[in-house]
Design a protein around this motif. Structure first.
Motif, PDB file in Angstrom:
ATOM      1  N   ARG A   3     -41.364 -30.517  15.353  1.00 30.91           N
ATOM      2  CA  ARG A   3     -42.362 -29.582  14.809  1.00 30.91           C
ATOM      3  C   ARG A   3     -42.605 -28.425  15.784  1.00 30.91           C
ATOM      4  O   ARG A   3     -42.729 -27.277  15.365  1.00 30.91           O
ATOM      5  CB  ARG A   3     -43.676 -30.315  14.545  1.00 30.91           C
ATOM      6  CG  ARG A   3     -43.617 -31.252  13.344  1.00 30.91           C
ATOM      7  CD  ARG A   3     -44.964 -31.897  13.112  1.00 30.91           C
ATOM      8  NE  ARG A   3     -44.936 -32.778  11.958  1.00 30.91           N
ATOM      9  CZ  ARG A   3     -45.974 -33.498  11.545  1.00 30.91           C
ATOM     10  NH1 ARG A   3     -47.121 -33.423  12.209  1.00 30.91           N
ATOM     11  NH2 ARG A   3     -45.877 -34.271  10.488  1.00 30.91           N
ATOM     12  N   LEU A   6     -39.667 -26.097  15.580  1.00 34.82           N
ATOM     13  CA  LEU A   6     -39.692 -25.306  14.336  1.00 34.82           C
ATOM     14  C   LEU A   6     -40.729 -24.196  14.420  1.00 34.82           C
ATOM     15  O   LEU A   6     -40.485 -23.066  13.983  1.00 34.82           O
ATOM     16  CB  LEU A   6     -40.004 -26.235  13.158  1.00 34.82           C
ATOM     17  CG  LEU A   6     -40.017 -25.592  11.766  1.00 34.82           C
ATOM     18  CD1 LEU A   6     -38.657 -24.974  11.454  1.00 34.82           C
ATOM     19  CD2 LEU A   6     -40.384 -26.623  10.703  1.00 34.82           C
ATOM     20  N   LEU A   7     -41.895 -24.507  15.001  1.00 33.23           N
ATOM     21  CA  LEU A   7     -42.960 -23.506  15.135  1.00 33.23           C
ATOM     22  C   LEU A   7     -42.522 -22.356  16.043  1.00 33.23           C
ATOM     23  O   LEU A   7     -42.718 -21.181  15.719  1.00 33.23           O
ATOM     24  CB  LEU A   7     -44.217 -24.172  15.695  1.00 33.23           C
ATOM     25  CG  LEU A   7     -45.446 -23.266  15.852  1.00 33.23           C
ATOM     26  CD1 LEU A   7     -45.866 -22.712  14.499  1.00 33.23           C
ATOM     27  CD2 LEU A   7     -46.601 -24.045  16.497  1.00 33.23           C
ATOM     28  N   PHE A   9     -39.452 -21.493  16.690  1.00 30.69           N
ATOM     29  CA  PHE A   9     -38.376 -20.777  16.001  1.00 30.69           C
ATOM     30  C   PHE A   9     -38.936 -19.776  14.989  1.00 30.69           C
ATOM     31  O   PHE A   9     -38.484 -18.625  14.907  1.00 30.69           O
ATOM     32  CB  PHE A   9     -37.464 -21.792  15.295  1.00 30.69           C
ATOM     33  CG  PHE A   9     -36.390 -21.149  14.465  1.00 30.69           C
ATOM     34  CD1 PHE A   9     -35.262 -20.583  15.046  1.00 30.69           C
ATOM     35  CD2 PHE A   9     -36.519 -21.089  13.073  1.00 30.69           C
ATOM     36  CE1 PHE A   9     -34.284 -19.978  14.266  1.00 30.69           C
ATOM     37  CE2 PHE A   9     -35.552 -20.490  12.291  1.00 30.69           C
ATOM     38  CZ  PHE A   9     -34.432 -19.923  12.891  1.00 30.69           C
ATOM     39  N   LEU A  10     -39.922 -20.215  14.203  1.00 30.15           N
ATOM     40  CA  LEU A  10     -40.519 -19.331  13.190  1.00 30.15           C
ATOM     41  C   LEU A  10     -41.229 -18.140  13.836  1.00 30.15           C
ATOM     42  O   LEU A  10     -41.113 -17.011  13.363  1.00 30.15           O
ATOM     43  CB  LEU A  10     -41.506 -20.126  12.325  1.00 30.15           C
ATOM     44  CG  LEU A  10     -40.889 -21.127  11.335  1.00 30.15           C
ATOM     45  CD1 LEU A  10     -41.970 -21.939  10.648  1.00 30.15           C
ATOM     46  CD2 LEU A  10     -40.041 -20.397  10.291  1.00 30.15           C
ATOM     47  N   ILE A  11     -41.969 -18.417  14.930  1.00 30.04           N
ATOM     48  CA  ILE A  11     -42.675 -17.326  15.625  1.00 30.04           C
ATOM     49  C   ILE A  11     -41.673 -16.315  16.185  1.00 30.04           C
ATOM     50  O   ILE A  11     -41.856 -15.096  16.080  1.00 30.04           O
ATOM     51  CB  ILE A  11     -43.563 -17.887  16.752  1.00 30.04           C
ATOM     52  CG1 ILE A  11     -44.729 -18.701  16.147  1.00 30.04           C
ATOM     53  CG2 ILE A  11     -44.105 -16.760  17.630  1.00 30.04           C
ATOM     54  CD1 ILE A  11     -45.567 -19.433  17.170  1.00 30.04           C
ATOM     55  N   THR A  12     -40.594 -16.828  16.768  1.00 32.22           N
ATOM     56  CA  THR A  12     -39.550 -15.947  17.328  1.00 32.22           C
ATOM     57  C   THR A  12     -38.883 -15.127  16.235  1.00 32.22           C
ATOM     58  O   THR A  12     -38.640 -13.921  16.389  1.00 32.22           O
ATOM     59  CB  THR A  12     -38.485 -16.781  18.073  1.00 32.22           C
ATOM     60  OG1 THR A  12     -39.127 -17.576  19.067  1.00 32.22           O
ATOM     61  CG2 THR A  12     -37.446 -15.875  18.722  1.00 32.22           C
ATOM     62  N   LEU A  13     -38.571 -15.769  15.107  1.00 29.34           N
ATOM     63  CA  LEU A  13     -37.911 -15.081  13.990  1.00 29.34           C
ATOM     64  C   LEU A  13     -38.788 -13.966  13.443  1.00 29.34           C
ATOM     65  O   LEU A  13     -38.317 -12.849  13.192  1.00 29.34           O
ATOM     66  CB  LEU A  13     -37.588 -16.094  12.887  1.00 29.34           C
ATOM     67  CG  LEU A  13     -36.883 -15.529  11.632  1.00 29.34           C
ATOM     68  CD1 LEU A  13     -35.526 -14.944  12.007  1.00 29.34           C
ATOM     69  CD2 LEU A  13     -36.715 -16.616  10.576  1.00 29.34           C
ATOM     70  N   ILE A  14     -40.078 -14.262  13.258  1.00 26.91           N
ATOM     71  CA  ILE A  14     -41.016 -13.242  12.751  1.00 26.91           C
ATOM     72  C   ILE A  14     -41.119 -12.077  13.729  1.00 26.91           C
ATOM     73  O   ILE A  14     -41.143 -10.908  13.340  1.00 26.91           O
ATOM     74  CB  ILE A  14     -42.406 -13.870  12.509  1.00 26.91           C
ATOM     75  CG1 ILE A  14     -42.336 -14.854  11.337  1.00 26.91           C
ATOM     76  CG2 ILE A  14     -43.441 -12.781  12.214  1.00 26.91           C
ATOM     77  CD1 ILE A  14     -43.588 -15.687  11.145  1.00 26.91           C
ATOM     78  N   TYR A  18     -40.100  -8.197  12.939  1.00 22.81           N
ATOM     79  CA  TYR A  18     -41.122  -7.160  13.125  1.00 22.81           C
ATOM     80  C   TYR A  18     -40.608  -6.041  14.039  1.00 22.81           C
ATOM     81  O   TYR A  18     -40.761  -4.856  13.744  1.00 22.81           O
ATOM     82  CB  TYR A  18     -42.377  -7.797  13.716  1.00 22.81           C
ATOM     83  CG  TYR A  18     -43.536  -6.845  13.891  1.00 22.81           C
ATOM     84  CD1 TYR A  18     -44.255  -6.390  12.787  1.00 22.81           C
ATOM     85  CD2 TYR A  18     -43.903  -6.400  15.153  1.00 22.81           C
ATOM     86  CE1 TYR A  18     -45.313  -5.516  12.939  1.00 22.81           C
ATOM     87  CE2 TYR A  18     -44.962  -5.518  15.316  1.00 22.81           C
ATOM     88  CZ  TYR A  18     -45.661  -5.078  14.209  1.00 22.81           C
ATOM     89  OH  TYR A  18     -46.702  -4.213  14.358  1.00 22.81           O
TER      90      TYR A  18
END
Length: 204
Positions: A3, A6-7, A9-14, A18
């Motif tokens: 988890r 994944l968190l 990864f999502l923050i980095t992707l966003i 941006y």
């Protein structure tokens, strides 16, 4: 653990998306202004007096005289009483339509000559009423005067810049004057002077 990964990864992707979006807006698009952006910039030119031409004995061959041109910016033209306006300019409605379409096809957002070389008395009368007609204004311009009628083949002449030259030049606008043949052409860069800019650079 999964988890947390994944968190992150999502923050980095966003964050990457941006930053990429900001780069596209600020760098790529910012360096290439659109035609709509250019359309909002109104430039009026202050034309210099064209250089005089003398013969080797110091006699004046070519001088200048003041002329008045009616200019148009098609994008700024609002509905108007065409017949009244035509009467002021001493043209008919068909002539008005042809001149407007020519200016509109050249560039809706740029000034071009609508009617050239008004008589001094017509300019004084028109200037009082021109505020009623949005998108039109009078531009003072210097044209050639020939005290002596000799040596025309050596001196040459000036003529209007055509649409092709205007669109491929960083200096000339359609309807401006350029030297053709003889001394007028050979020394064009010297004789034309340097025109200034005035007016509003407001962006809306």
């Amino acid at each position: 653990m999964k988890r947390n990964f994944l968190l992150i990864f999502l923050i980095t992707l966003i964050g990457v998306i941006y930053i990429a979006r900001l780069f596209q807006l600020q760098i790529i698009r910012g360096s290439k202004p659109s035609l709509n952006h250019s359309a909002t910039i109104k430039i009026e030119y202050d034309y210099p007096e064209r250089g005089y031409i003398y013969d080797r004995h110091g006699k004046l061959l070519v001088a200048n005289q003041l002329s008045y041109d009616v200019m148009i910016i098609p994008k700024e033209v609002e509905p108007l009483d065409t017949l009244e306006f035509c009467s002021l300019l001493k043209i008919d409605k068909d002539d008005f339509i042809k001149r407007f379409e020519k200016a509109n096809n050249y560039a809706r957002w740029l000034p071009s000559v609508f009617l050239k070389q008004l008589a001094k008395e017509d300019y004084a009368y028109l200037q009082e009423k021109l505020s009623k007609y949005k998108g039109f204004y009078v531009q003072k311009r210097i044209i050639r005067n020939y005290p002596k009628k000799s040596a025309a083949n050596v001196v040459g002449y000036i003529s209007e810049v055509n649409e092709y030259v205007a669109k491929n030049s960083d200096y000339y606008e359609q309807g401006e004057l350029i030297g053709n043949l003889g001394v007028e052409k050979q020394y064009e860069n010297v004789l034309r002077g340097i025109k200034g800019k005035k007016g509003s650079n407001e962006i809306t």
